[in-house]
Design a protein around this motif. Structure first.
Motif, PDB file in Angstrom:
ATOM      1  N   LEU A 263     -45.230 -10.719  17.648  1.00 15.17           N
ATOM      2  CA  LEU A 263     -45.301 -12.192  16.327  1.00 15.17           C
ATOM      3  C   LEU A 263     -44.131 -11.841  15.711  1.00 15.17           C
ATOM      4  CD1 LEU A 263     -47.425 -14.033  16.676  1.00 15.17           C
ATOM      5  CD2 LEU A 263     -48.661 -12.809  14.582  1.00 15.17           C
ATOM      6  N   VAL A 264     -44.315 -10.297  14.864  1.00 11.08           N
ATOM      7  CA  VAL A 264     -42.829 -10.102  14.064  1.00 11.08           C
ATOM      8  C   VAL A 264     -41.774 -10.969  14.685  1.00 11.08           C
ATOM      9  CG1 VAL A 264     -41.960  -8.833  12.520  1.00 11.08           C
ATOM     10  CG2 VAL A 264     -44.071  -8.293  12.548  1.00 11.08           C
ATOM     11  N   LYS A 265     -41.469 -10.252  15.504  1.00  9.13           N
ATOM     12  CA  LYS A 265     -39.906 -10.797  16.865  1.00  9.13           C
ATOM     13  C   LYS A 265     -40.263 -12.171  16.430  1.00  9.13           C
ATOM     14  CE  LYS A 265     -39.437  -6.599  19.673  1.00  9.13           C
ATOM     15  NZ  LYS A 265     -39.728  -6.479  21.271  1.00  9.13           N
ATOM     16  N   GLN A 266     -41.118 -12.622  16.664  1.00  5.84           N
ATOM     17  CA  GLN A 266     -41.168 -13.946  17.056  1.00  5.84           C
ATOM     18  C   GLN A 266     -40.508 -14.708  15.695  1.00  5.84           C
ATOM     19  OE1 GLN A 266     -44.061 -15.899  18.412  1.00  5.84           O
ATOM     20  NE2 GLN A 266     -44.401 -14.974  20.626  1.00  5.84           N
ATOM     21  N   LEU A 267     -41.324 -13.896  14.401  1.00  3.05           N
ATOM     22  CA  LEU A 267     -41.167 -14.872  13.278  1.00  3.05           C
ATOM     23  C   LEU A 267     -39.966 -14.159  12.759  1.00  3.05           C
ATOM     24  CD1 LEU A 267     -44.379 -13.839  11.311  1.00  3.05           C
ATOM     25  CD2 LEU A 267     -43.055 -16.555  11.469  1.00  3.05           C
ATOM     26  N   ILE A 268     -39.302 -13.657  12.993  1.00  5.89           N
ATOM     27  CA  ILE A 268     -37.331 -13.586  12.533  1.00  5.89           C
ATOM     28  C   ILE A 268     -36.906 -14.238  13.061  1.00  5.89           C
ATOM     29  CG2 ILE A 268     -35.605 -11.577  12.767  1.00  5.89           C
ATOM     30  CD1 ILE A 268     -37.647  -9.568  12.322  1.00  5.89           C
ATOM     31  N   SER A 269     -36.880 -14.660  14.901  1.00  7.63           N
ATOM     32  CA  SER A 269     -36.048 -15.465  15.435  1.00  7.63           C
ATOM     33  C   SER A 269     -36.131 -17.751  15.000  1.00  7.63           C
ATOM     34  CB  SER A 269     -36.707 -15.342  17.023  1.00  7.63           C
ATOM     35  OG  SER A 269     -35.924 -16.160  17.487  1.00  7.63           O
ATOM     36  N   VAL A 270     -37.762 -17.352  14.588  1.00  7.13           N
ATOM     37  CA  VAL A 270     -37.619 -18.406  14.410  1.00  7.13           C
ATOM     38  C   VAL A 270     -36.641 -18.701  12.802  1.00  7.13           C
ATOM     39  CG1 VAL A 270     -39.680 -20.020  13.615  1.00  7.13           C
ATOM     40  CG2 VAL A 270     -39.842 -18.969  15.687  1.00  7.13           C
ATOM     41  N   ASN A 271     -37.012 -17.407  12.235  1.00 10.17           N
ATOM     42  CA  ASN A 271     -36.654 -17.536  10.641  1.00 10.17           C
ATOM     43  C   ASN A 271     -34.774 -17.827  10.542  1.00 10.17           C
ATOM     44  OD1 ASN A 271     -36.802 -17.610   7.795  1.00 10.17           O
ATOM     45  ND2 ASN A 271     -36.630 -15.120   7.466  1.00 10.17           N
ATOM     46  N   GLU A 272     -34.299 -17.307  12.218  1.00  7.57           N
ATOM     47  CA  GLU A 272     -33.007 -16.943  12.025  1.00  7.57           C
ATOM     48  C   GLU A 272     -32.458 -18.511  12.750  1.00  7.57           C
ATOM     49  OE1 GLU A 272     -32.017 -12.663  12.399  1.00  7.57           O
ATOM     50  OE2 GLU A 272     -31.800 -13.486  14.647  1.00  7.57           O
ATOM     51  N   GLN A 273     -32.691 -19.314  13.197  1.00  2.00           N
ATOM     52  CA  GLN A 273     -33.013 -20.281  13.797  1.00  2.00           C
ATOM     53  C   GLN A 273     -32.762 -21.778  13.151  1.00  2.00           C
ATOM     54  OE1 GLN A 273     -34.995 -21.149  17.239  1.00  2.00           O
ATOM     55  NE2 GLN A 273     -35.121 -19.848  18.193  1.00  2.00           N
ATOM     56  N   LEU A 274     -34.106 -21.183  12.259  1.00  2.00           N
ATOM     57  CA  LEU A 274     -34.122 -22.485  10.828  1.00  2.00           C
ATOM     58  C   LEU A 274     -32.718 -22.015   9.965  1.00  2.00           C
ATOM     59  CD1 LEU A 274     -37.748 -21.919   9.719  1.00  2.00           C
ATOM     60  CD2 LEU A 274     -36.756 -24.272   9.961  1.00  2.00           C
ATOM     61  N   GLU A 275     -32.572 -20.544   9.700  1.00  2.00           N
ATOM     62  CA  GLU A 275     -31.529 -20.775   8.782  1.00  2.00           C
ATOM     63  C   GLU A 275     -30.628 -21.158   9.182  1.00  2.00           C
ATOM     64  OE1 GLU A 275     -31.497 -17.327   7.334  1.00  2.00           O
ATOM     65  OE2 GLU A 275     -33.157 -16.665   6.378  1.00  2.00           O
ATOM     66  N   GLN A 276     -30.823 -21.473  10.814  1.00  4.94           N
ATOM     67  CA  GLN A 276     -28.808 -21.161  11.381  1.00  4.94           C
ATOM     68  C   GLN A 276     -28.563 -22.948  11.477  1.00  4.94           C
ATOM     69  OE1 GLN A 276     -26.172 -19.734  12.330  1.00  4.94           O
ATOM     70  NE2 GLN A 276     -25.281 -21.058  13.239  1.00  4.94           N
ATOM     71  N   PHE A 277     -29.810 -23.794  11.086  1.00  3.83           N
ATOM     72  CA  PHE A 277     -29.703 -25.768  11.208  1.00  3.83           C
ATOM     73  C   PHE A 277     -29.328 -25.717   9.934  1.00  3.83           C
ATOM     74  CE2 PHE A 277     -32.273 -28.656  10.706  1.00  3.83           C
ATOM     75  CZ  PHE A 277     -31.916 -29.914  11.539  1.00  3.83           C
TER      76      PHE A 277
ATOM     77  N   ASN B  44     -24.886 -25.857  -1.867  1.00  8.02           N
ATOM     78  CA  ASN B  44     -24.997 -24.493  -3.384  1.00  8.02           C
ATOM     79  C   ASN B  44     -25.928 -24.701  -1.654  1.00  8.02           C
ATOM     80  OD1 ASN B  44     -26.578 -26.574  -6.235  1.00  8.02           O
ATOM     81  ND2 ASN B  44     -24.584 -25.038  -5.702  1.00  8.02           N
ATOM     82  N   LEU B  45     -26.518 -24.843  -1.163  1.00  7.40           N
ATOM     83  CA  LEU B  45     -27.720 -25.192   0.735  1.00  7.40           C
ATOM     84  C   LEU B  45     -25.710 -24.023   1.827  1.00  7.40           C
ATOM     85  CD1 LEU B  45     -30.118 -25.488   1.715  1.00  7.40           C
ATOM     86  CD2 LEU B  45     -29.077 -27.861   2.890  1.00  7.40           C
ATOM     87  N   LEU B  46     -24.947 -24.318   1.231  1.00 13.78           N
ATOM     88  CA  LEU B  46     -23.655 -23.706   2.450  1.00 13.78           C
ATOM     89  C   LEU B  46     -23.678 -22.731   2.083  1.00 13.78           C
ATOM     90  CD1 LEU B  46     -21.103 -25.967   3.268  1.00 13.78           C
ATOM     91  CD2 LEU B  46     -22.370 -24.552   4.781  1.00 13.78           C
ATOM     92  N   GLU B  47     -23.560 -22.485   0.433  1.00 12.06           N
ATOM     93  CA  GLU B  47     -23.755 -20.860  -0.516  1.00 12.06           C
ATOM     94  C   GLU B  47     -25.233 -20.186   0.067  1.00 12.06           C
ATOM     95  OE1 GLU B  47     -23.053 -21.073  -4.026  1.00 12.06           O
ATOM     96  OE2 GLU B  47     -22.851 -18.775  -4.666  1.00 12.06           O
ATOM     97  N   TYR B  48     -26.032 -20.946  -0.077  1.00 17.80           N
ATOM     98  CA  TYR B  48     -27.073 -19.973   0.424  1.00 17.80           C
ATOM     99  C   TYR B  48     -27.177 -19.768   1.551  1.00 17.80           C
ATOM    100  CZ  TYR B  48     -31.742 -18.953   0.726  1.00 17.80           C
ATOM    101  OH  TYR B  48     -33.510 -18.386   1.044  1.00 17.80           O
ATOM    102  N   GLY B  49     -26.717 -20.569   2.688  1.00 18.94           N
ATOM    103  CA  GLY B  49     -26.803 -20.307   3.990  1.00 18.94           C
ATOM    104  C   GLY B  49     -25.699 -18.664   3.936  1.00 18.94           C
ATOM    105  N   ARG B  50     -24.530 -19.163   3.760  1.00 20.87           N
ATOM    106  CA  ARG B  50     -23.322 -18.282   3.730  1.00 20.87           C
ATOM    107  C   ARG B  50     -24.342 -16.504   3.304  1.00 20.87           C
ATOM    108  NH1 ARG B  50     -18.984 -21.620   1.592  1.00 20.87           N
ATOM    109  NH2 ARG B  50     -18.660 -22.533   3.653  1.00 20.87           N
ATOM    110  N   LEU B  51     -24.951 -16.576   2.602  1.00 25.16           N
ATOM    111  CA  LEU B  51     -25.315 -14.523   1.678  1.00 25.16           C
ATOM    112  C   LEU B  51     -26.261 -14.201   3.088  1.00 25.16           C
ATOM    113  CD1 LEU B  51     -26.475 -15.810  -2.144  1.00 25.16           C
ATOM    114  CD2 LEU B  51     -24.717 -15.146  -1.550  1.00 25.16           C
ATOM    115  N   GLY B  52     -26.682 -15.136   3.829  1.00 26.99           N
ATOM    116  CA  GLY B  52     -27.510 -14.023   4.648  1.00 26.99           C
ATOM    117  C   GLY B  52     -26.811 -13.476   6.089  1.00 26.99           C
ATOM    118  N   GLN B  53     -25.168 -14.145   5.181  1.00 27.14           N
ATOM    119  CA  GLN B  53     -24.136 -13.032   6.578  1.00 27.14           C
ATOM    120  C   GLN B  53     -23.359 -11.795   6.981  1.00 27.14           C
ATOM    121  OE1 GLN B  53     -21.657 -16.387   7.282  1.00 27.14           O
ATOM    122  NE2 GLN B  53     -23.151 -18.084   8.416  1.00 27.14           N
ATOM    123  N   GLY B  54     -23.946 -10.884   6.703  1.00 31.68           N
ATOM    124  CA  GLY B  54     -23.810  -9.874   6.341  1.00 31.68           C
ATOM    125  C   GLY B  54     -23.636  -8.895   5.360  1.00 31.68           C
ATOM    126  N   VAL B  55     -24.366  -7.858   5.248  1.00 34.46           N
ATOM    127  CA  VAL B  55     -24.344  -7.235   3.717  1.00 34.46           C
ATOM    128  C   VAL B  55     -23.123  -5.830   3.601  1.00 34.46           C
ATOM    129  CG1 VAL B  55     -26.779  -7.229   3.466  1.00 34.46           C
ATOM    130  CG2 VAL B  55     -26.353  -5.411   4.958  1.00 34.46           C
TER     131      VAL B  55
END
Ligand code: ADP
Length: 250
Positions: free
Chosen positions: A18-32, A86-97
């Protein structure tokens, strides 16, 4: 006994799935959201550009009501352009730490204040700050955090009351705790959590302009680096925004 162990293993593996599925759905949503906001930029740019051209070249052939409609159109398109950016900036933040480097927080604050120079000057704000530490962080994101939080402290002020804003830091055992304290309009207790959600706003543009993404960006930056962010406030007296960042080895 055996069946209890089997049931436990089954429950654990279902939970992991379930956790894996949630992470994957979350990543797909962010990518979308990222792709959608990226692709929306071009048609939006055309709408803004041609609405401005229409007003410039045909403005005198249209009556006042028509010109008002065009202006409303132009403002809405501009606002949407800003939200998409702003949304683009928000999305870019998720790309690597993996950009942690030795960061002088005084320098990051200086950059933030430089970016806010005009509003500090026009609001006659007083900004106080203690000497800040050098920590392992990302200098650009650190400056962004200060800029968003101090920018809000400057904006959400009571009329006729010059902003007094203080940036403080305290060293805890495993983390640094920063705070930005203001004497502004404050926030009702019920909203103290929801203001960190993307596009959540408590005011209309006529009252205070904005897109509602600033605090969501702060939350994302802080959480990406393993910290947390929250606010405390007294309506009509002021707010304090706290954020923590873990201490790390160089
Ligand atoms: P924006 O300022 O563009 O609306 P933010 O995400 O930065 O977006 O803030 C979300 C909401 O939180 C604001 O609309 C405002 O209602 C509230 N807020 C943020 N900072 C403060 C502050 N320092 N004092 C009072 N309200 C604040």
């Amino acid at each position: 006994m055996k069946s209890t162990i089997r049931e436990k293993q089954f429950a654990e593996s279902s939970r992991d799935n379930l956790v894996k599925q949630l992470i994957s759905v979350n990543e797909q949503l962010e990518q979308f959201a990222y792709v959608a906001s990226h692709d929306l930029r071009e048609p939006l740019r055309i709408i803004v550009c041609f609405t401005e051209l229409l007003a410039k070249e045909y403005g005198d052939k249209i009556d006042e009501t028509g010109r008002n409609y065009m202006e409303i159109n132009r403002q809405a398109a501009k606002k949407m352009e800003l939200m998409v950016a702003n949304l683009l900036e928000y999305g870019r933040l998720g790309q690597g730490v993996d950009r942690l480097t030795k960061t002088d927080c005084n320098e990051a604050l200086k950059q933030a204040l430089e970016a806010l120079r005009e509003s500090i000057k026009s609001s006659k704000a007083e900004i106080q700050h203690a000497p800040l530490p050098t920590i392992m962080a990302d200098p650009i994101h650190m400056a962004r955090l200060f800029q968003n939080l101090i920018g809000n402290a400057l904006k959400y002020q009571r009329p006729g009351k010059p902003p007094v804003i203080r940036v403080a830091v305290s060293e805890k055992e495993v983390q640094w705790q920063f705070s930005v304290i203001d004497n502004g309009i404050g926030i009702e207790k019920v909203y103290l959590d929801s203001i960190f959600a993307p596009f959540k706003r408590l005011h209309t543009d006529d009252q205070y302009a904005g897109t509602g993404i600033g605090l969501a960006i702060c939350k994302r930056i802080v959480e990406e680096f393993g910290g947390s962010i929250w606010a405390e406030s007294k309506p009509d007296q002021g707010s304090t925004f706290f954020f923590t960042l873990p201490k790390r080895e160089e």
